[in-house]
Design an enzyme around this catalytic site. Structure first.
Site, PDB file in Angstrom:
ATOM      1  CG  HIS A 256      -2.184  -0.988   0.814  1.00  0.00           C
ATOM      2  ND1 HIS A 256      -2.303  -2.249   1.422  1.00  0.00           N
ATOM      3  CD2 HIS A 256      -3.452  -0.610   0.446  1.00  0.00           C
ATOM      4  CE1 HIS A 256      -3.345  -2.710   1.099  1.00  0.00           C
ATOM      5  NE2 HIS A 256      -4.025  -1.681   0.606  1.00  0.00           N
ATOM      6  N   GLY A 257       2.220   1.240   0.397  1.00  0.00           N
ATOM      7  CA  GLY A 257       2.848   2.418   0.322  1.00  0.00           C
ATOM      8  C   GLY A 257       4.083   2.299   1.335  1.00  0.00           C
TER       9      GLY A 257
END
Lengths: 476, 309
Positions: A328-329
């Site tokens: 997700h990051g």
């Protein structure tokens, strides 16, 4: 070009018109049009990254072709690793390089001058995590002989760059999407109308629910010290819904758009907030990502062990969820989000009870009210990690919540606009066996009423649209 | 296929017609932009002073009261990056321009820039012909209502229901009836005002500061290169606003301003933020904006500065 923009509407009308003027008889021309449209769609964000998209497609196409002709195990493995290393290399370079470097430097107390790595401080290409996973999945499937490699380069380029799902999924498997480029696509008025209805529903979710909730959530998360435990908990719950409406709204628009062109994309959400446990939640939330990680990470990890024991499964689960978080990051908040979910999933699967009974199974038989409290408490904590700007902020918010810091004021944050969320929940729950609430309206509701409701939704959407708001999941 | 196209076209005709009606009605609303646009078109060869900044400066300088032809293009939430784009866009059309007034308020350096998606870009494009989008434009970029439907819907409702405060835009684009703010609602009672909450940026954003300060210097370099005089201006704030400011934000801003004063010979300062002697409670619209009476006093002082030379 955002799905919730006028520009996209205009783009869609033109591509749709040309596509069907070409007609089903000219399948290759239609594919070429889709390819050009997809590259234009992507290039309007940043044309520089088109080369990356093209290169990823070329490499996985060539790897697939080579795998198709190669029989030697070692050669096949080597080819597969070429694809994996390229895709992960691109991801690490563009998305995680600074994160790893900064943390590595902090760990070893190194003082790296910023000029030394500032060239890497570039924008993350939109949708990078989605299309690299899609092409990587193709190579793995060819390696596992689950599919035959495609011989048609243009169709493969279309598969990787298909604009409805290029920047935020669903992450499609080659087995499902690629053959759709290889066959004739006949126009279906039923599917086209259904597509338009799904786009409308997606816009409702995004513009009227997600963006409105986003205002409240941003207000609280940008100044958490101004709020007490009730408002912070409330904002965390609202963020869970914001994230859902934002991402599933995007998915609805993507699926609806694909239907207009005669394609069928995978379902990505099945009322996730109807889940009774976190285990069930991950079967309902971002389904294509969960399946991807299950097939290509979790199963190989578990099967790679000498003996498949409960401990091995739990470790596999934990590692997988750690990677899901990182996907997700490049931020510790996402890692914490993954780890937190990994821990809960592991706990839910430990056979604590008699006859190998697990918490996940017990929860299925527990009264709805109890599971509701259990589920929303955990998803809210998890969403705090997801939404916070830093890990310190996440723990600060959790501290304020769990020490019951009193609220200076208590209010609904967005007032009557919370009503959109209520409308959404009622509609989704009432039509839970359908793909989306407007799906079967053409057979259930008379045309004048149906059109009146569509007009009402359109007026609402235009009237209450906030100035440009990007989709949350684009950053991944 | 034909049936689908027919149904879709039939369905969307009322949507398009409805939108056109709303767009037309929006353009009929009293808006300073329209008057400013007219004023600009009629006098662009004469302007010697161009004022840029946010709503604070928009409400503070009334060009009608100035001897020197002045164009005040201050507007709500308009940050330096947008000011710069407007400046670059208009400069070739204002041949007599001698002075540019830039606003530096208390938190100008620690509030993020508008960016290329600022909703007012459509308005600037439509009324001043300035492309602040940083991209190619097309007809949609001129649609005023669509630039911020929420804002214009409320304006439309307020206007036709009669709940909007009366607006009296002069031919200079200045709202001469702009009294109906928070302070008037509280009857200018200092006691009540002292108890009223208001919005003020207290959050420190060192990264934003660096970025904004760099752009501001770039602007000043540009103006120096064009041999234009610059007046950096701050508008009077009410005392409760002054005492609520974050000292760190203030310190950082002032350090930049004193450096600018030393480095740029074409720059003069006109800092009235803390003038609590001349500006009284009845001069304010709210804690951070002047009303037309306050603007009159401020413009008089500004005129003195302009004519000093």
């Amino acid at each position: 070009m955002l799905f919730n923009s006028f520009d996209f509407g205009f783009f869609l009308v033109i591509v749709f018109a040309v596509y069907w003027i070409l007609g089903a008889q000219r399948r290759k021309s239609q594919n070429l049009l889709l390819l050009v449209a997809s590259y234009v769609f992507y290039g309007l964000w940043d044309w520089r990254f088109l080369s990356l998209l093209f290169l990823s497609s070329v490499i996985d196409f060539l790897v697939g072709r080579a795998l198709g002709t190669s029989e030697k195990k070692i050669n096949r493995k080597l080819l597969l690793w070429c694809s994996i290393l390229w895709n992960l290399g691109v991801l690490i370079t563009f998305k995680y390089f600074n994160f790893f470097l900064e943390n590595f430097a902090a760990l070893l107390s190194l003082n790296i001058p910023e000029e030394g790595y500032s060239i890497w401080k570039i924008m993350v290409p939109v949708g990078l995590s989605f299309y690299t996973f899609q092409t990587m999945g193709y190579s793995i499937d060819v390696y596992r002989r689950k599919i035959s490699p495609t011989k048609n380069f243009f169709e493969f380029l279309c598969f990787v760059s298909f604009f409805p799902q290029l920047v935020a999924g669903p992450i499609e498997r080659a087995k499902k999407l690629l053959p759709q480029f290889e066959i004739k696509r006949e126009f279906s008025i039923t599917k086209a109308k259904e597509g338009l209805r799904q786009i409308l529903w997606g816009l409702f979710k995004k513009i009227l629910v997600a963006d409105k909730l986003g205002i409240a959530v941003t207000m609280v998360f940008s100044e958490p010290d101004a709020y007490g435990f009730i408002m912070l908990s409330f904002a965390a719950v609202l963020f869970s819904f914001q994230m859902y409406c934002d991402f599933s709204g995007y998915t609805d628009i993507a699926i609806g758009t694909a239907k207009l062109f005669g394609f069928r994309l995978s379902k990505n959400f099945r009322l996730p907030y109807f889940a009774r446990s976190i285990t069930e939640f991950w079967q309902r939330w971002h389904i294509t990502l969960t399946q991807w990680f299950t097939d290509y990470v979790y199963i190989p990890l578990v099967k790679g062990a000498r003996r498949i024991t409960v401990i091995v499964r739990l470790i596999g689960l934990f590692v997988t969820m750690f990677l899901v978080g990182l996907w997700h990051g490049a931020n510790w908040t996402f890692v914490a989000f993954g780890i937190f979910n990994g821990i809960i999933l592991a706990v839910e699967r430990i056979p604590f009870f008699k006859r190998k009974g697990t918490l996940a199974k017990k929860l299925q038989k527990t009264p709805r009210l109890v599971t509701l409290i259990y589920f929303f408490t955990l998803t809210s904590i998890s969403s705090i990690f997801f939404r916070s700007e830093s890990i310190d902020q996440a723990f600060y918010i959790l501290k304020r919540i769990f020490t019951f810091t009193p609220d200076p004021v208590i209010n609904s944050l967005i007032g009557i606009k919370l009503g959109y969320l209520v409308i959404l929940l009622i509609a989704e729950i009432a039509t839970r066996t359908w793909d989306f609430p407007l799906q079967k309206w053409n057979v259930r509701i008379p045309k004048p009423l149906r059109w009146a409701i569509y007009y009402l939704i359109i007026i609402w959407i235009i009237r209450y649209a906030e100035p440009r708001e990007a989709f949350l999941y684009f950053q991944f | 296929m034909k049936k689908f196209v027919k149904h879709t076209v039939l369905f969307f005709i009322p949507v398009i017609l409805g939108y056109l009606a709303v767009e037309y009605t929006t353009r009929q609303l009293p808006m300073g932009f329209k008057d400013l646009s007219r004023y600009y078109e009629e006098n662009k060869t004469e302007f010697e002073v161009l004022v840029l900044g946010s709503s604070q400066i928009k409400d503070a300088i009334n060009p009608e009261l100035l001897q020197i032809p002045t164009l005040n293009l201050g507007s709500g939430n308009q940050h330096h990056d947008t000011d710069f784009k407007i400046l670059k866009g208009l400069l070739p059309h204002i041949p007599n321009l001698k002075t540019v007034v830039l606003e530096v308020s208390y938190s100008h350096f620690e509030l993020p820039h508008n960016g290329k998606d600022f909703w007012k870009n459509a308005v600037y494009y439509e009324y001043y012909g300035v492309n602040a989008f940083e991209r190619r434009t097309w007809f949609k970029d001129r649609l005023v209502y669509l630039s911020n439907p929420q804002f214009f819907s409320e304006r439309l409702l307020g206007h036709y229901k009669g709940t909007d405060p009366p607006a009296g835009f002069s031919k200079y684009g200045f709202d001469t009836l702009n009294y109906g703010g928070r302070f008037q609602d509280l009857n200018y009672s200092e006691e009540k005002i002292a108890k009223t909450k208001f919005r003020l940026n207290y959050k420190e954003r060192p990264e934003v500061f660096q970025n904004n300060a760099a752009l501001f210097n770039e602007m000043l370099d540009f103006l120096k290169e064009k041999e234009l005089n610059v007046i950096i201006c701050s508008v009077p704030m009410y005392k409760t606003f002054l005492s609520a400011r974050n000292p760190n934000i203030l310190r950082r801003r002032d350090s930049i301003l004193s450096r600018i004063e030393q480095d740029y010979s074409n720059v003069r300062m006109f800092r009235k933020e803390e003038d609590t002697v001349r500006f009284k409670v009845k001069d304010y619209w709210n804690q951070s904006h002047l009303n037309p009476d306050g603007a009159k006093k401020f413009t008089e002082e500004f005129e003195m500065l302009l004519t000093e030379d």
